[in-house]
Design a protein around this motif. Structure first.
Motif, PDB file in Angstrom:
ATOM      1  N   LYS A 151       0.820  -1.216   0.000  1.00  0.00           N
ATOM      2  CA  LYS A 151       0.000   0.000   0.000  1.00  0.00           C
ATOM      3  C   LYS A 151       0.852   1.264   0.000  1.00  0.00           C
ATOM      4  O   LYS A 151       0.586   2.203  -0.763  1.00  0.00           O
ATOM      5  N   ASP A 152       1.880   1.301   0.824  1.00  0.00           N
ATOM      6  CA  ASP A 152       2.689   2.514   0.907  1.00  0.00           C
ATOM      7  C   ASP A 152       3.443   2.776  -0.390  1.00  0.00           C
ATOM      8  O   ASP A 152       3.528   3.921  -0.864  1.00  0.00           O
ATOM      9  N   ALA A 153       4.009   1.705  -0.986  1.00  0.00           N
ATOM     10  CA  ALA A 153       4.737   1.901  -2.243  1.00  0.00           C
ATOM     11  C   ALA A 153       3.812   2.403  -3.348  1.00  0.00           C
ATOM     12  O   ALA A 153       4.207   3.196  -4.203  1.00  0.00           O
ATOM     13  N   MET A 154       2.553   1.934  -3.332  1.00  0.00           N
ATOM     14  CA  MET A 154       1.613   2.325  -4.373  1.00  0.00           C
ATOM     15  C   MET A 154       1.120   3.761  -4.221  1.00  0.00           C
ATOM     16  O   MET A 154       0.852   4.439  -5.206  1.00  0.00           O
ATOM     17  N   SER A 155       1.003   4.231  -2.974  1.00  0.00           N
ATOM     18  CA  SER A 155       0.267   5.485  -2.792  1.00  0.00           C
ATOM     19  C   SER A 155       0.967   6.552  -1.962  1.00  0.00           C
ATOM     20  O   SER A 155       0.476   7.686  -1.897  1.00  0.00           O
ATOM     21  N   SER A 172       1.589  14.289  -1.207  1.00  0.00           N
ATOM     22  CA  SER A 172       1.287  15.463  -2.027  1.00  0.00           C
ATOM     23  C   SER A 172      -0.108  16.002  -1.734  1.00  0.00           C
ATOM     24  O   SER A 172      -0.306  17.221  -1.629  1.00  0.00           O
ATOM     25  N   ALA A 173      -1.071  15.102  -1.577  1.00  0.00           N
ATOM     26  CA  ALA A 173      -2.443  15.534  -1.287  1.00  0.00           C
ATOM     27  C   ALA A 173      -2.524  16.218   0.071  1.00  0.00           C
ATOM     28  O   ALA A 173      -3.226  17.230   0.231  1.00  0.00           O
ATOM     29  N   LEU A 174      -1.810  15.687   1.070  1.00  0.00           N
ATOM     30  CA  LEU A 174      -1.837  16.302   2.402  1.00  0.00           C
ATOM     31  C   LEU A 174      -1.200  17.688   2.377  1.00  0.00           C
ATOM     32  O   LEU A 174      -1.736  18.631   2.969  1.00  0.00           O
ATOM     33  N   VAL A 175      -0.068  17.815   1.688  1.00  0.00           N
ATOM     34  CA  VAL A 175       0.586  19.119   1.594  1.00  0.00           C
ATOM     35  C   VAL A 175      -0.312  20.112   0.856  1.00  0.00           C
ATOM     36  O   VAL A 175      -0.458  21.268   1.278  1.00  0.00           O
ATOM     37  N   SER A 176      -0.954  19.672  -0.221  1.00  0.00           N
ATOM     38  CA  SER A 176      -1.838  20.557  -0.989  1.00  0.00           C
ATOM     39  C   SER A 176      -3.020  21.032  -0.153  1.00  0.00           C
ATOM     40  O   SER A 176      -3.524  22.137  -0.356  1.00  0.00           O
ATOM     41  N   ALA A 177      -3.453  20.180   0.780  1.00  0.00           N
ATOM     42  CA  ALA A 177      -4.579  20.542   1.643  1.00  0.00           C
ATOM     43  C   ALA A 177      -4.139  21.305   2.887  1.00  0.00           C
ATOM     44  O   ALA A 177      -4.973  21.644   3.734  1.00  0.00           O
ATOM     45  N   GLY A 178      -2.816  21.564   3.011  1.00  0.00           N
ATOM     46  CA  GLY A 178      -2.310  22.350   4.128  1.00  0.00           C
ATOM     47  C   GLY A 178      -1.935  21.547   5.353  1.00  0.00           C
ATOM     48  O   GLY A 178      -1.826  22.107   6.452  1.00  0.00           O
ATOM     49  N   TYR A 191      -7.366  13.106   6.238  1.00  0.00           N
ATOM     50  CA  TYR A 191      -6.741  11.917   5.642  1.00  0.00           C
ATOM     51  C   TYR A 191      -7.651  10.704   5.771  1.00  0.00           C
ATOM     52  O   TYR A 191      -7.886   9.976   4.795  1.00  0.00           O
ATOM     53  N   ARG A 192      -8.182  10.471   6.968  1.00  0.00           N
ATOM     54  CA  ARG A 192      -9.002   9.280   7.195  1.00  0.00           C
ATOM     55  C   ARG A 192     -10.267   9.289   6.352  1.00  0.00           C
ATOM     56  O   ARG A 192     -10.700   8.237   5.850  1.00  0.00           O
ATOM     57  N   ASP A 193     -10.869  10.470   6.169  1.00  0.00           N
ATOM     58  CA  ASP A 193     -12.143  10.541   5.449  1.00  0.00           C
ATOM     59  C   ASP A 193     -11.980  10.593   3.933  1.00  0.00           C
ATOM     60  O   ASP A 193     -12.827  10.063   3.200  1.00  0.00           O
TER      61      ASP A 193
END
Length: 204
Positions: A35-39, A45-51, A63-65
């Motif tokens: 899972k980690d290697a795939m995503s 990047s998504a977390l940084v983009s969301a602040g 993240y969880r939702d």
């Protein structure tokens, strides 16, 4: 051609499940899906983009939702693509948010169009002391939150049991091994549990 098999190796971060999953994949000539290697790159990047801090996951409701379900959907979708080709698959992921849902695997089989397959779930267990030592030694940023709030983390993740139906569930104690040096898995792990888990040879 024999029906392909799906092996899902679960356990807390630092339990040694990746070493065991990789050895199973080599032994069975299986596609190895981590899972980690795939995503991980997309998640960060998504977390940084969301602040958000890219290492902030377990305690992050965003993240969880919004991200975690997509990680697992992608993992199970790619597994299905390999299984339809007749390739055995080994999945390496904790699945912690979904272990209490008895229908999770049978629902995944329908959603992602898996062929009739045999599913084995291998739960890798370690003691809390061993796990703390391993997380400290590997020094990953995403483990800092776990270690800083250890009692809460272990209370949630340490005692999770797998309630999935339609699978064969085995457990493997990995306490005696150092991180990354788990013993070879050449047979089903010890302490096989069948009670409450389907043993009819497939999920569909």
């Amino acid at each position: 051609m024999n029906a392909p098999t799906l092996r899902i190796v679960i356990g807390t971060a630092g339990s040694g499940k990746s070493t065991i999953a990789q050895r199973l994949a080599r032994q069975h000539g299986a596609a190895y899906l981590d899972k980690d290697a795939m995503s991980a790159r997309f998640v960060e990047s998504a977390l940084v983009s969301a602040g958000y801090d890219p290492g902030d996951r377990e305690a992050n409701q965003f993240y969880r939702d919004n991200i975690l379900p997509l990680e697992y959907d992608s993992l199970l979708d790619v597994a299905g693509a390999n299984l339809r080709l007749g390739c055995p698959v080994v999945i390496d992921a904790p699945f912690s948010p979904y272990l209490s849902d008895p229908a999770f695997i049978t629902a995944a089989a329908e959603r992602f169009d898996w062929p009739p397959i045999d599913v084995e779930v291998i739960r890798v267990r370690v003691s809390p002391r061993t796990l703390q030592d391993r997380l400290r030694k590997r020094g990953l940023k995403r483990d800092q939150v776990k270690l800083a709030h250890w009692d809460e983390y272990w209370a949630v993740h340490g005692g999770l049991r797998c309630a999935w139906t339609g699978v064969r569930l085995s457990e493997l104690s990995n306490d005696a091994q150092e991180a990354g040096t788990a013993s070879d898995v050449t047979a089903p792990p010890v302490d096989v549990e069948h009670g409450g888990h389907g043993t009819d040879g497939g999920t569909r």
